[in-house]
Scaffold this active site. Structure first.
Site, PDB file in Angstrom:
ATOM      1  CE  LYS A 196      15.839  38.771  22.417  1.00 44.25           C
ATOM      2  NZ  LYS A 196      14.744  38.437  21.478  1.00 44.25           N
ATOM      3  CE  LYS A 249      16.886  35.132  24.639  1.00 45.85           C
ATOM      4  NZ  LYS A 249      15.868  34.957  23.581  1.00 45.85           N
TER       5      LYS A 249
END
Length: 324
Positions: A196, A249
């Site tokens: 992330k 992400k």
């Protein structure tokens, strides 16, 4: 021209293109992120046109409609009232909280729908960070992980099928797995936000949940966008700690990361097409510069082609309604 090899032969008709197509996309590959809030109102989200913060009744209806179109799973993101936000984020593990009530309502109405919950403290933390914040501004890793375990157990007790830690604290996957197993929730899966990144693409999402940090940024725990090898290190750790699914992400700007992790693991890979990606497509389409349906499809195919087994996307219901 004397050409024994003519690649165009495999493109000459729709039927031929179907036969040789390498990448498949169907509603079963999609996870639908849904926002929820207290009260009976369904509130359009200004920063994400077409998205809504749902009441519990609205959430159940929206999830049911997506599931009827073939979408197998939803992931829940709560907008927590300011009066419940505290420095210790204790509301995140209240059994009568918004997310546990939503899980129970969804499970009652749609037993075959897979319910995934976000495990992080930023919606509940008065500081707006994914972790607990020390007086000197440091994000506390181990103390945060202890709270995340309580949050995950709360969601599991309510009936969640999968928990998805998005906090990026070190060691949280192993701690969550141990806590869930010790409490008898061996069947609850972990979809870890493995890579992330500290991305500017999250801006519209923070507007949807009012969860931006009150001070500082998230760069001491989310990844540097300049780094790729570090993602492989995070993936190896999460796999060793017991993650069932690894996530990247954002998705679109990090297709190379999806591909690198795909080559390094046999675990399923998820990719999150985030709010900034969604808003760029929506804005350009609304201005008449892009064909929204075609761009959505191409963006999702690109994420799948890079190696993602599943995609978290705000377009899940919209795309599935037009599939076939």
């Amino acid at each position: 021209m004397n050409l024994p090899i003519r690649p165009r032969r495999n493109r000459q008709s729709s039927a031929m293109r179907d036969l040789v197509r390498e990448t498949d996309l169907n509603p079963g590959h999609l996870i639908y992120p849904l926002f929820l809030q207290e009260g009976g109102e369904n509130t359009p989200i200004a920063s994400m046109p077409g998205c809504t913060r749902w009441s519990l009744d609205g959430l159940v209806k929206e999830a049911g409609e997506a599931h009827a179109l073939g979408v197998p799973a939803v992931v829940l993101f709560p907008r927590i009232p300011d009066e419940l936000k505290t420095r210790d984020a204790a509301a995140c593990f209240a059994d009568d909280g918004l997310v546990p009530r939503a899980i129970r309502a969804l499970k009652s109405a749609h037993p075959t729908l897979t319910i995934i919950t976000d495990v992080a403290l930023d919606p509940y933390n008065s500081d707006g960070h994914d972790g607990l914040v020390a007086d000197d501004g440091r994000i506390l890793n181990d103390e945060t992980v202890a709270v995340l375990c309580q949050q995950a157990l709360c969601h599991a007790r309510a009936g969640a099928d999968m928990v998805s830690p998005s906090d990026m604290m070190d060691g949280r996957v192993a701690a969550l797995r141990e806590a869930l197993d010790a409490a008898g929730f061996q069947a609850v899966s972990i979809m870890s936000y493995t890579a992330k990144y500290a991305s500017a693409y999250y801006g519209p999402f923070r507007g949807a949940l009012d969860s931006a940090p009150k001070a500082g940024d998230k760069k001491t725990y989310q990844m540097d966008p300049a780094n790729a090898r570090e993602a492989l290190r995070e993936a190896a750790l999460d796999e060793a700690e017991g993650a069932d699914i690894l996530m990247v992400k954002p998705a679109g700007p990090y297709l190379d990361i999806i591909a690198k992790i795909r080559a390094a693991t046999t675990l399923p890979i998820a990719a999150y097409q985030v709010s900034g990606e969604y808003l760029m497509i929506k804005s350009a389409s609304a201005a008449g510069w892009l064909d929204e349906a075609k761009i959505v499809h191409e963006s999702l195919i690109g994420i799948r082609r890079a190696g993602a087994d599943m995609i978290l996307t705000y377009f899940a219901k919209q795309w599935s309604a037009s599939w076939r």
